[in-house]
Motif scaffolding. Structure first.
Motif, PDB file in Angstrom:
ATOM      1  N   THR A  55       0.769  -1.045  -0.012  1.00  0.00           N
ATOM      2  CA  THR A  55      -0.066  -0.042  -0.050  1.00  0.00           C
ATOM      3  C   THR A  55       0.899   1.383   0.143  1.00  0.00           C
ATOM      4  N   ALA A  56       1.839   1.207   0.878  1.00  0.00           N
ATOM      5  CA  ALA A  56       2.952   2.439   0.799  1.00  0.00           C
ATOM      6  C   ALA A  56       3.559   2.565  -0.445  1.00  0.00           C
ATOM      7  N   LYS A  57       3.799   1.331  -1.235  1.00  0.00           N
ATOM      8  CA  LYS A  57       4.314   1.750  -2.617  1.00  0.00           C
ATOM      9  C   LYS A  57       3.283   2.335  -3.751  1.00  0.00           C
ATOM     10  N   ARG A  58       2.033   2.014  -3.492  1.00  0.00           N
ATOM     11  CA  ARG A  58       1.125   2.519  -4.179  1.00  0.00           C
ATOM     12  C   ARG A  58       0.983   4.148  -3.883  1.00  0.00           C
ATOM     13  N   LEU A  59       0.960   4.585  -2.775  1.00  0.00           N
ATOM     14  CA  LEU A  59       0.712   5.740  -2.333  1.00  0.00           C
ATOM     15  C   LEU A  59       1.788   6.460  -2.728  1.00  0.00           C
ATOM     16  N   GLN A  60       3.178   6.100  -2.810  1.00  0.00           N
ATOM     17  CA  GLN A  60       4.332   6.720  -3.374  1.00  0.00           C
ATOM     18  C   GLN A  60       4.115   6.943  -4.811  1.00  0.00           C
ATOM     19  N   ALA A  61       3.318   6.202  -5.539  1.00  0.00           N
ATOM     20  CA  ALA A  61       3.028   6.617  -7.050  1.00  0.00           C
ATOM     21  C   ALA A  61       2.055   7.364  -7.074  1.00  0.00           C
ATOM     22  N   LEU A  62       1.335   8.271  -6.086  1.00  0.00           N
ATOM     23  CA  LEU A  62       0.522   9.059  -6.010  1.00  0.00           C
ATOM     24  C   LEU A  62       1.209  10.324  -5.854  1.00  0.00           C
ATOM     25  N   TYR A  63       1.737  10.386  -4.464  1.00  0.00           N
ATOM     26  CA  TYR A  63       2.615  11.540  -4.103  1.00  0.00           C
ATOM     27  C   TYR A  63       3.951  11.846  -4.962  1.00  0.00           C
ATOM     28  N   ASP A  64       4.505  10.955  -5.725  1.00  0.00           N
ATOM     29  CA  ASP A  64       5.752  11.224  -6.667  1.00  0.00           C
ATOM     30  C   ASP A  64       5.454  12.247  -7.481  1.00  0.00           C
TER      31      ASP A  64
END
Length: 389
Positions: free
Chosen positions: A189-198
């Motif tokens: 889930t953290a990896k998917r969030l990174q794909a939004l915040y980056d």
């Protein structure tokens, strides 16, 4: 001399058309690279599926004494499937559909015998029964497929309903694997969030550069990046839904339930924030093209966008912390950084005294409230960081 062609945002180098041989080589390389990545990512699931299917076959053969229990392995394989992660509803749909299809086929075969017209009746009845029981297409497909296979394949030596029992064994194996397999919910889930915040950080940086250099093409590219985040958001919502499901039924992941709740709320608020950021990017394009901002206002806003990008980076990192205490502290740090940026959003002071600059600042205020709420702050606390107007 380099040949260039015009676009809506400037000029680009003219790219020469590649020959057929070179295009074919690049296509083969891309396919090979993508295939290798799929192979690597599927290795663990392939090994687990193989073990589960063999275990189901062995149990039906060695423990139940069935001869050639093909449907035990089949039910396990179709139940686990080849999605990125097996979801409980899908496993239940496939497993129950497979088992009921075999059961219907066995029952009808006792009264009708085997043959082509019997297979047609079994298939029609199975499809109608599946549509009555569930609206899912997977359920209907599996139920009808297994039913017709039962009629067309030779009758087992262990009795007509032995295959139904084999299917139950396979379905149980698929469910056991789904319940007990590790899912790495927090990391995924953290990896998917990174794909939004980056990309959000990238948009803020680009808007800062656009205002500093007065290049509307840079702001336009930021807008394009913002529009491209919709697919990321859709995938992130599916990830959160799956994580909620996993933490509900998996005893190994139940401890992550609180983390998933926090992330789900952060995703909702970040969705609103990125929508506001798209509007802001479009506004910046218009302001630069029309020359509506003074140099002082453009510089002040550029500095603010850099500060906001730094704050979003802190928000991004907090969800990747390995411990709950680290994630809590990370959210507090992100809230402090976002709050500091929000406290500068006074229309008159940051907007340079112009109507256009003040309007841009007013667009930024709800975006920052949403990002502050993504850190866990309630609405009143988030609004409290904004200066009065």
């Amino acid at each position: 001399m380099e040949h260039r062609h015009s676009t809506a945002t400037g000029t680009l180098p003219q790219v020469e058309e590649l020959g057929l041989g070179e295009r074919l080589r690049r296509f083969v390389r891309r396919r090979a690279r993508a295939g290798w990545m799929r192979t690597r990512s599927s290795a663990g699931h392939a090994a687990l599926t193989t073990i589960a299917a063999v275990a189901a076959y062995w149990f039906a053969e060695a423990v139940l004494g069935h001869e050639g229990p093909l449907f035990a392995a089949t039910a396990t394989l179709v139940g686990l499937g080849w999605g990125r992660e097996p979801k409980l509803r899908r496993v239940l749909e496939v497993s129950v559909g497979c088992t009921l299809g075999i059961l219907i086929g066995d029952a009808l075969m006792l009264g009708l015998g085997r043959g082509m017209w019997q297979a047609a009746i079994v298939l029609f009845v199975s499809i109608m029964a599946a549509r009555f029981l569930d609206s899912g297409p997977i359920f209907t497909t599996q139920m009808s497929l297994q039913a017709v296979l039962v009629v067309l394949l030779p009758a087992p030596a262990d009795g007509p309903f032995s295959r139904s029992l084999d299917a139950v064994v396979g379905a149980c194996c698929a469910l056991i694997v789904t319940f007990l397999r590790p899912h790495r919910t927090q990391r995924s889930t953290a990896k998917r969030l990174q794909a939004l915040y980056d990309p959000m950080v990238s948009i803020l940086r680009d808007l800062s550069t656009a205002l500093r250099t007065q290049e509307s093409s840079t702001a336009w590219m930021a807008l394009i990046t913002g529009r491209g985040t919709q697919s990321v958001l859709d995938e992130l919502r599916r990830e959160v839904q799956m994580a909620r499901e996993v933490t509900t039924y998996s005893p190994l992941e139940r401890r992550q339930k609180g983390f998933v709740t926090v992330v789900a709320y952060a995703v909702d608020r970040s969705d609103l924030a990125i929508r506001s950021l798209r509007i802001v990017a479009r506004r910046v394009v218009s302001l630069i093209d029309s020359g509506s901002l003074t140099d002082e206002a453009a510089e002040a806003l550029s500095s603010w966008f850099d500060e906001a990008a730094d704050a979003v980076q802190i928000l991004n990192r907090c969800f990747d912390e390995p411990t709950p205490a680290g994630r809590r502290q990370g959210r507090l740090d992100a809230r402090e950084a976002l709050g500091a940026a929000a406290s500068r959003l006074h229309p008159t002071h940051l907007g340079g005294g112009s109507l256009h600059g003040e309007a841009l600042v007013m667009l930024l205020r709800p975006m920052m409230v949403d990002l502050l709420e993504a850190t866990g702050a309630d609405h009143e606390e988030a609004v409290g960081y904004l200066p009065g107007v």
